[in-house]
Design an enzyme around this catalytic site. Structure first.
Site, PDB file in Angstrom:
ATOM      1  N   ARG A 172     -57.472 -54.233-143.077  1.00  0.00           N
ATOM      2  CA  ARG A 172     -57.478 -55.035-141.847  1.00  0.00           C
ATOM      3  C   ARG A 172     -58.054 -54.246-140.681  1.00  0.00           C
ATOM      4  O   ARG A 172     -57.815 -53.050-140.550  1.00  0.00           O
ATOM      5  CB  ARG A 172     -56.046 -55.473-141.510  1.00  0.00           C
ATOM      6  CG  ARG A 172     -55.628 -56.724-142.252  1.00  0.00           C
ATOM      7  CD  ARG A 172     -54.167 -57.025-142.126  1.00  0.00           C
ATOM      8  NE  ARG A 172     -53.637 -56.916-140.765  1.00  0.00           N
ATOM      9  CZ  ARG A 172     -52.379 -57.184-140.450  1.00  0.00           C
ATOM     10  NH1 ARG A 172     -51.524 -57.574-141.372  1.00  0.00           N
ATOM     11  NH2 ARG A 172     -51.966 -57.053-139.199  1.00  0.00           N
ATOM     12  N   ARG A 225     -41.617 -63.089-132.147  1.00  0.00           N
ATOM     13  CA  ARG A 225     -41.901 -61.705-131.788  1.00  0.00           C
ATOM     14  C   ARG A 225     -41.574 -61.418-130.335  1.00  0.00           C
ATOM     15  O   ARG A 225     -41.761 -60.290-129.887  1.00  0.00           O
ATOM     16  CB  ARG A 225     -43.398 -61.440-132.003  1.00  0.00           C
ATOM     17  CG  ARG A 225     -43.732 -60.701-133.288  1.00  0.00           C
ATOM     18  CD  ARG A 225     -45.245 -60.667-133.396  1.00  0.00           C
ATOM     19  NE  ARG A 225     -45.715 -59.496-134.075  1.00  0.00           N
ATOM     20  CZ  ARG A 225     -46.126 -59.486-135.345  1.00  0.00           C
ATOM     21  NH1 ARG A 225     -46.089 -60.571-136.067  1.00  0.00           N
ATOM     22  NH2 ARG A 225     -46.583 -58.375-135.887  1.00  0.00           N
ATOM     23  N   ARG A 247     -52.605 -49.643-146.011  1.00  0.00           N
ATOM     24  CA  ARG A 247     -52.453 -51.031-146.470  1.00  0.00           C
ATOM     25  C   ARG A 247     -53.803 -51.628-146.859  1.00  0.00           C
ATOM     26  O   ARG A 247     -54.814 -51.406-146.200  1.00  0.00           O
ATOM     27  CB  ARG A 247     -51.822 -51.873-145.356  1.00  0.00           C
ATOM     28  CG  ARG A 247     -51.834 -53.365-145.682  1.00  0.00           C
ATOM     29  CD  ARG A 247     -50.831 -54.140-144.884  1.00  0.00           C
ATOM     30  NE  ARG A 247     -51.082 -54.120-143.445  1.00  0.00           N
ATOM     31  CZ  ARG A 247     -50.238 -54.656-142.561  1.00  0.00           C
ATOM     32  NH1 ARG A 247     -49.102 -55.208-142.952  1.00  0.00           N
ATOM     33  NH2 ARG A 247     -50.529 -54.606-141.277  1.00  0.00           N
ATOM     34  N   ARG A 289     -49.646 -51.226-131.603  1.00  0.00           N
ATOM     35  CA  ARG A 289     -48.795 -52.308-132.130  1.00  0.00           C
ATOM     36  C   ARG A 289     -47.346 -51.868-132.253  1.00  0.00           C
ATOM     37  O   ARG A 289     -46.434 -52.654-132.020  1.00  0.00           O
ATOM     38  CB  ARG A 289     -49.339 -52.780-133.491  1.00  0.00           C
ATOM     39  CG  ARG A 289     -50.569 -53.666-133.321  1.00  0.00           C
ATOM     40  CD  ARG A 289     -51.428 -53.705-134.563  1.00  0.00           C
ATOM     41  NE  ARG A 289     -50.705 -54.204-135.709  1.00  0.00           N
ATOM     42  CZ  ARG A 289     -50.964 -53.844-136.965  1.00  0.00           C
ATOM     43  NH1 ARG A 289     -51.929 -52.970-137.226  1.00  0.00           N
ATOM     44  NH2 ARG A 289     -50.276 -54.349-137.945  1.00  0.00           N
ATOM     45  N   LYS A 341     -42.372 -56.777-144.213  1.00  0.00           N
ATOM     46  CA  LYS A 341     -42.063 -58.212-144.100  1.00  0.00           C
ATOM     47  C   LYS A 341     -42.913 -59.047-145.061  1.00  0.00           C
ATOM     48  O   LYS A 341     -42.408 -59.896-145.773  1.00  0.00           O
ATOM     49  CB  LYS A 341     -42.294 -58.716-142.659  1.00  0.00           C
ATOM     50  CG  LYS A 341     -41.486 -57.986-141.597  1.00  0.00           C
ATOM     51  CD  LYS A 341     -41.743 -58.530-140.208  1.00  0.00           C
ATOM     52  CE  LYS A 341     -43.200 -58.376-139.740  1.00  0.00           C
ATOM     53  NZ  LYS A 341     -43.637 -56.965-139.611  1.00  0.00           N
TER      54      LYS A 341
HETATM   55  P1  ADP Z   1     -45.444 -56.003-142.574  1.00  0.00           P
HETATM   56  O1  ADP Z   1     -45.710 -57.400-143.064  1.00  0.00           O
HETATM   57  O2  ADP Z   1     -44.019 -55.816-142.127  1.00  0.00           O
HETATM   58  O3  ADP Z   1     -46.426 -55.534-141.562  1.00  0.00           O
HETATM   59  P2  ADP Z   1     -46.308 -55.174-145.258  1.00  0.00           P
HETATM   60  O4  ADP Z   1     -45.417 -55.939-146.176  1.00  0.00           O
HETATM   61  O5  ADP Z   1     -47.703 -55.621-145.117  1.00  0.00           O
HETATM   62  O6  ADP Z   1     -45.591 -55.017-143.818  1.00  0.00           O
HETATM   63  O7  ADP Z   1     -46.270 -53.638-145.732  1.00  0.00           O
HETATM   64  C1  ADP Z   1     -47.064 -52.645-145.086  1.00  0.00           C
HETATM   65  C2  ADP Z   1     -47.642 -51.691-146.135  1.00  0.00           C
HETATM   66  O8  ADP Z   1     -46.604 -50.918-146.718  1.00  0.00           O
HETATM   67  C3  ADP Z   1     -48.329 -52.385-147.299  1.00  0.00           C
HETATM   68  O9  ADP Z   1     -49.428 -51.606-147.699  1.00  0.00           O
HETATM   69  C4  ADP Z   1     -47.258 -52.441-148.399  1.00  0.00           C
HETATM   70  O10 ADP Z   1     -47.834 -52.417-149.705  1.00  0.00           O
HETATM   71  C5  ADP Z   1     -46.476 -51.162-148.127  1.00  0.00           C
HETATM   72  N1  ADP Z   1     -45.029 -51.305-148.362  1.00  0.00           N
HETATM   73  C6  ADP Z   1     -44.255 -52.399-148.130  1.00  0.00           C
HETATM   74  N2  ADP Z   1     -42.949 -52.143-148.432  1.00  0.00           N
HETATM   75  C7  ADP Z   1     -42.909 -50.847-148.865  1.00  0.00           C
HETATM   76  C8  ADP Z   1     -41.840 -49.981-149.329  1.00  0.00           C
HETATM   77  N3  ADP Z   1     -40.558 -50.402-149.379  1.00  0.00           N
HETATM   78  N4  ADP Z   1     -42.177 -48.718-149.671  1.00  0.00           N
HETATM   79  C9  ADP Z   1     -43.474 -48.289-149.602  1.00  0.00           C
HETATM   80  N5  ADP Z   1     -44.510 -49.040-149.177  1.00  0.00           N
HETATM   81  C10 ADP Z   1     -44.234 -50.312-148.810  1.00  0.00           C
HETATM   82  P1  ADP Z   2     -48.011 -56.851-138.780  1.00  0.00           P
HETATM   83  O1  ADP Z   2     -46.751 -57.325-139.406  1.00  0.00           O
HETATM   84  O2  ADP Z   2     -48.715 -55.805-139.541  1.00  0.00           O
HETATM   85  O3  ADP Z   2     -47.857 -56.483-137.340  1.00  0.00           O
HETATM   86  P2  ADP Z   2     -49.057 -59.589-138.601  1.00  0.00           P
HETATM   87  O4  ADP Z   2     -49.976 -60.038-139.654  1.00  0.00           O
HETATM   88  O5  ADP Z   2     -47.681 -60.151-138.580  1.00  0.00           O
HETATM   89  O6  ADP Z   2     -49.068 -58.015-138.711  1.00  0.00           O
HETATM   90  O7  ADP Z   2     -49.707 -59.842-137.164  1.00  0.00           O
HETATM   91  C1  ADP Z   2     -50.995 -59.400-136.851  1.00  0.00           C
HETATM   92  C2  ADP Z   2     -51.302 -59.670-135.391  1.00  0.00           C
HETATM   93  O8  ADP Z   2     -51.268 -61.096-135.166  1.00  0.00           O
HETATM   94  C3  ADP Z   2     -50.306 -59.097-134.384  1.00  0.00           C
HETATM   95  O9  ADP Z   2     -50.594 -57.748-134.055  1.00  0.00           O
HETATM   96  C4  ADP Z   2     -50.500 -60.043-133.199  1.00  0.00           C
HETATM   97  O10 ADP Z   2     -51.684 -59.748-132.483  1.00  0.00           O
HETATM   98  C5  ADP Z   2     -50.711 -61.386-133.895  1.00  0.00           C
HETATM   99  N1  ADP Z   2     -49.447 -62.100-134.101  1.00  0.00           N
HETATM  100  C6  ADP Z   2     -48.860 -62.405-135.285  1.00  0.00           C
HETATM  101  N2  ADP Z   2     -47.715 -63.076-135.096  1.00  0.00           N
HETATM  102  C7  ADP Z   2     -47.551 -63.187-133.745  1.00  0.00           C
HETATM  103  C8  ADP Z   2     -46.549 -63.746-132.911  1.00  0.00           C
HETATM  104  N3  ADP Z   2     -45.453 -64.346-133.432  1.00  0.00           N
HETATM  105  N4  ADP Z   2     -46.727 -63.671-131.570  1.00  0.00           N
HETATM  106  C9  ADP Z   2     -47.810 -63.092-131.041  1.00  0.00           C
HETATM  107  N5  ADP Z   2     -48.781 -62.528-131.760  1.00  0.00           N
HETATM  108  C10 ADP Z   2     -48.671 -62.571-133.107  1.00  0.00           C
END
Ligand code: ADP
Ligand code: ADP
Ligand code: ZN
Length: 218
Positions: A160, A88, A127, A171, A13
Site C-alpha cells: 500500500r 475512528r 504488509r 498514522r 484488525k
Molecule cells: P490493521 O487492519 O489493523 O491495520 P492488518 O490486519 O492489516 O492490520 O495487519 C498488519 C500486518 O501485520 C499485516 O501484514 C498482517 O499480515 C500482519 N499481522 C496481523 N496480525 C499479526 C500478528 N498477530 N502477528 C504478526 N503479524 C500480524
Molecule cells: P489501517 O488499519 O492500516 O490504518 P485502513 O485500511 O483501515 O488502514 O485505513 C486506511 C486509511 O483510510 C486511513 O489512514 C484513513 O486515511 C482512511 N480511513 C479509513 N477508515 C477511516 C475512518 N473511519 N475515518 C477516517 N478515515 C478513514
C-alpha cells in the site's frame, strides 16, 4: 452479532476480520477497503479520500459517516456486521450510536486489539495486500504459499502507498490523538473487550472468540 474492531494501524484488525467473517458469516465492513475500492474505480469519493489517505490523515467524518450509514441499511447487515476501522473518531462513534439506536440494534461488543509501536511499525512496513480481493499478508509473519501471489484468489500482492515508514508514523500519531479516546468511550458503555494483539495470529483469534462468546467486558 454487531461488532466493532478497534486498534492502531497494523494491530491486526483486517487479519482478524477475515477470520471472524468466515466463522460468523456476517459482512466485513472496512472503511479503508471501501476507500481503496473507490480510488481504484476513480470515483469522486475515491479522489477526495485519496488526498487524506496519502498524507496519513483521516478522511473527514462528513464523508465517512454517510457511507457507513448507507452500508448498514443494506439487507446483509440486518443480522449483524463487523466494522473494521470505523469508528475512528468520537464524532463517528456518536453518529454510529445514533444510527443503531434509531434501528433498535445497538452494538454488542467492541474488540480493542492492542500492540506496541515497534511491533506496529514492523507489521505495517512488511504488509502486502491482494490487488484483487484485499486479503492481507506479511513478508515474514504471514507469507503466502507462493511469493507475491494471493492464496485465496491468485491475485497479485502489492504494498500500500501509505505503508511507508514516514506515513506510518503519521498514522500512528493520528491514532493516538483521534482514535484512542474511543477506548474510554466504549469502556464507559461497558462494551469494550481488550485482546493482546502482540501474540500470534491464531492466538489473537482464539482470544477474540473467547471474549465474544461469553466473558464479561474487561
Ligand atoms: P490493521 O487492519 O489493523 O491495520 P492488518 O490486519 O492489516 O492490520 O495487519 C498488519 C500486518 O501485520 C499485516 O501484514 C498482517 O499480515 C500482519 N499481522 C496481523 N496480525 C499479526 C500478528 N498477530 N502477528 C504478526 N503479524 C500480524
Ligand atoms: P489501517 O488499519 O492500516 O490504518 P485502513 O485500511 O483501515 O488502514 O485505513 C486506511 C486509511 O483510510 C486511513 O489512514 C484513513 O486515511 C482512511 N480511513 C479509513 N477508515 C477511516 C475512518 N473511519 N475515518 C477516517 N478515515 C478513514
Ligand atoms: Zn486475493
Amino acid at each position: 452479532m454487531r461488532v466493532v474492531l478497534l486498534g492502531a494501524p497494523g494491530a491486526g484488525k483486517g487479519t482478524q476480520g477475515e477470520r471472524l467473517v468466515k466463522k460468523y458469516s456476517f459482512p466485513h465492513i472496512s472503511t479503508g477497503e471501501i476507500f481503496r475500492a473507490a480510488i481504484k474505480e476513480g470515483t469522486p469519493l475515491g479522489k477526495q479520500a485519496k488526498e487524506y489517505m496519502d498524507k496519513g490523515a483521516l478522511v473527514p467524518d462528513s464523508l465517512v459517516v454517510g457511507i457507513v450509514s448507507e452500508r448498514l441499511q443494506q439487507p446483509d447487515c440486518q443480522e449483524g456486521f463487523l466494522l473494521d476501522g470505523f469508528p475512528r473518531t468520537v464524532g463517528q462513534a456518536e453518529a454510529l450510536d445514533e444510527v443503531l439506536s434509531g434501528k433498535g440494534t445497538p452494538l454488542n461488543a467492541v474488540i480493542s486489539v492492542d500492540a506496541d509501536q515497534g511491533e506496529l511499525l514492523e507489521r505495517l512496513t512488511g504488509r502486502r495486500v491482494c490487488k484483487t480481493c484485499g486479503a492481507t499478508y506479511h513478508i515474514r509473519f504471514n507469507q503466502p504459499q507462493v511469493r507475491n501471489v494471493c492464496d485465496k484468489c491468485g491475485g497479485e500482492l502489492y504494498q500500500r502507498a501509505d505503508d511507508t515508514v514516514e506515513t506510518v508514523k503519521q498514522r500512528l500519531d493520528v491514532y493516538c490523538r483521534q482514535t484512542e479516546p474511543l477506548i474510554t468511550y466504549y469502556q464507559k458503555k461497558n462494551l469494550l473487550f481488550s485482546v493482546d494483539g502482540s501474540k500470534e495470529i491464531a492466538a489473537v483469534f482464539a482470544e477474540i472468540i473467547s471474549k465474544l462468546e461469553g466473558e464479561k467486558p474487561a
